[in-house]
Design an enzyme around this catalytic site. Structure first.
Site, PDB file in Angstrom:
ATOM      1  N   GLN A   1      29.562  37.153  -8.627  1.00  0.00           N
ATOM      2  CA  GLN A   1      29.563  36.507  -7.306  1.00  0.00           C
ATOM      3  C   GLN A   1      29.712  34.993  -7.395  1.00  0.00           C
ATOM      4  O   GLN A   1      30.003  34.339  -6.396  1.00  0.00           O
ATOM      5  CB  GLN A   1      28.270  36.838  -6.554  1.00  0.00           C
ATOM      6  CG  GLN A   1      28.184  38.278  -6.114  1.00  0.00           C
ATOM      7  CD  GLN A   1      26.945  38.503  -5.279  1.00  0.00           C
ATOM      8  OE1 GLN A   1      25.870  38.700  -5.819  1.00  0.00           O
ATOM      9  NE2 GLN A   1      27.080  38.446  -3.965  1.00  0.00           N
TER      10      GLN A   1
ATOM     11  N   CYS B   1      25.688  41.702   2.126  1.00  0.00           N
ATOM     12  CA  CYS B   1      26.056  41.076   0.845  1.00  0.00           C
ATOM     13  C   CYS B   1      26.631  39.693   1.103  1.00  0.00           C
ATOM     14  O   CYS B   1      27.456  39.528   1.999  1.00  0.00           O
ATOM     15  CB  CYS B   1      27.086  41.950   0.128  1.00  0.00           C
ATOM     16  SG  CYS B   1      27.640  41.240  -1.426  1.00  0.00           S
ATOM     17  N   LEU B   2      26.203  38.724   0.304  1.00  0.00           N
ATOM     18  CA  LEU B   2      26.690  37.346   0.461  1.00  0.00           C
ATOM     19  C   LEU B   2      28.194  37.249   0.241  1.00  0.00           C
ATOM     20  O   LEU B   2      28.843  36.350   0.766  1.00  0.00           O
ATOM     21  CB  LEU B   2      25.975  36.419  -0.541  1.00  0.00           C
ATOM     22  CG  LEU B   2      24.462  36.231  -0.358  1.00  0.00           C
ATOM     23  CD1 LEU B   2      23.881  35.479  -1.542  1.00  0.00           C
ATOM     24  CD2 LEU B   2      24.135  35.514   0.943  1.00  0.00           C
TER      25      LEU B   2
ATOM     26  N   HIS C   1      27.572  45.224  -8.354  1.00  0.00           N
ATOM     27  CA  HIS C   1      28.417  44.029  -8.530  1.00  0.00           C
ATOM     28  C   HIS C   1      28.940  43.938  -9.961  1.00  0.00           C
ATOM     29  O   HIS C   1      30.078  43.516 -10.183  1.00  0.00           O
ATOM     30  CB  HIS C   1      27.626  42.754  -8.211  1.00  0.00           C
ATOM     31  CG  HIS C   1      27.611  42.407  -6.756  1.00  0.00           C
ATOM     32  ND1 HIS C   1      28.759  42.184  -6.044  1.00  0.00           N
ATOM     33  CD2 HIS C   1      26.590  42.227  -5.880  1.00  0.00           C
ATOM     34  CE1 HIS C   1      28.436  41.893  -4.779  1.00  0.00           C
ATOM     35  NE2 HIS C   1      27.125  41.909  -4.661  1.00  0.00           N
TER      36      HIS C   1
ATOM     37  N   HIS D   1      22.156  47.398  -5.855  1.00  0.00           N
ATOM     38  CA  HIS D   1      23.216  46.584  -5.256  1.00  0.00           C
ATOM     39  C   HIS D   1      23.780  45.604  -6.290  1.00  0.00           C
ATOM     40  O   HIS D   1      24.998  45.454  -6.431  1.00  0.00           O
ATOM     41  CB  HIS D   1      22.646  45.846  -4.039  1.00  0.00           C
ATOM     42  CG  HIS D   1      23.626  44.958  -3.339  1.00  0.00           C
ATOM     43  ND1 HIS D   1      24.149  45.257  -2.099  1.00  0.00           N
ATOM     44  CD2 HIS D   1      24.189  43.782  -3.704  1.00  0.00           C
ATOM     45  CE1 HIS D   1      24.999  44.306  -1.757  1.00  0.00           C
ATOM     46  NE2 HIS D   1      25.038  43.390  -2.699  1.00  0.00           N
ATOM     47  N   GLU D   2      22.884  44.941  -7.040  1.00  0.00           N
ATOM     48  CA  GLU D   2      23.336  43.953  -8.034  1.00  0.00           C
ATOM     49  C   GLU D   2      24.078  44.630  -9.182  1.00  0.00           C
ATOM     50  O   GLU D   2      25.082  44.103  -9.671  1.00  0.00           O
ATOM     51  CB  GLU D   2      22.157  43.119  -8.557  1.00  0.00           C
ATOM     52  CG  GLU D   2      21.430  42.282  -7.508  1.00  0.00           C
ATOM     53  CD  GLU D   2      22.331  41.562  -6.519  1.00  0.00           C
ATOM     54  OE1 GLU D   2      23.412  41.083  -6.913  1.00  0.00           O
ATOM     55  OE2 GLU D   2      21.969  41.497  -5.336  1.00  0.00           O
TER      56      GLU D   2
ATOM     57  N   GLY E   1      19.231  38.576  -4.028  1.00  0.00           N
ATOM     58  CA  GLY E   1      19.773  38.865  -5.346  1.00  0.00           C
ATOM     59  C   GLY E   1      21.151  38.249  -5.483  1.00  0.00           C
ATOM     60  O   GLY E   1      21.821  37.976  -4.485  1.00  0.00           O
TER      61      GLY E   1
HETATM   62 NI    NI Z   1      26.026  41.609  -2.917  1.00  0.00          NI
END
Ligand code: NI
Length: 175
Positions: A50, A92-93, A138, A134-135, A45
């Site tokens: 991000q 998480c990226l 963000h 999670h998204e 995702g």
């Molecule tokens: Ni993330």
């Protein structure tokens, strides 16, 4: 086009993202680039903050971990129902090097718009429910770091500062 993924402590990651009013050409391009960036990472995702855009937009595809996953684009998503609780490991990226057990709802119902501006409702459980929550975090400016204990957060931050100092030293030595 593959976009640069912003990482902690970039301020765009902790800002509450704005609602999208017009799904115009620019947004369509951003969606395409986000999809490409997510698969290239690879990630399950990706939220617009991000990649440096403080907008309520996220893309996800849980098929990396679950066979029935599907590429989904959600604009202005909102959780309208939550049920149960489950603890799962998450990464998480934008917070590289952190994997933590996070407690979230087991099931969620989300309403939002697809890329054509049509209202869509998604009922998700398990891994997909986790990715969606999670998204949406963000979009609220909430990172994994905000969901772990203060002790663990401080350990991560300390390690992060140390790593940055080492990188700066290495760079200085090369110059
Ligand atoms: Ni993330």
């Amino acid at each position: 086009m593959i976009l640069d993924i912003k990482k902690y402590p970039d301020p765009v990651l902790t800002k509450k993202a704005k609602k999208i009013k017009n799904i115009d050409q620019e947004i369509q391009k951003l969606i395409d680039d986000m999809i490409e960036t997510m698969y290239a990472a690879p990630g399950v995702g990706l939220a617009a903050p991000q990649v440096g855009h403080s907008l309520r937009l996220a893309v996800f595809d849980s098929s990396v971990k679950e066979e029935e996953g599907l590429l989904t684009v959600m604009i202005n998503p909102e959780i309208i129902e939550k049920n149960g609780e489950i603890i799962m490991k998450e990464g998480c990226l934008s917070v590289p090097g952190l994997e933590a057990e996070i407690k979230r709802s087991e099931q969620v119902k989300v309403i939002g718009l697809d890329r054509n501006g049509h209202t869509v409702t998604i009922e998700a459980t398990g891994f997909l429910a986790r990715v969606i929550q999670h998204e949406i975090d963000h979009l609220e400016g909430i990172l994994l770091l905000d969901r772990i204990s203060l002790l663990k957060r401080n350990i991560y931050k300390r390690r992060f500062v140390k790593k940055q100092r080492e990188e700066a030293k290495e760079q200085a030595a090369q110059e």
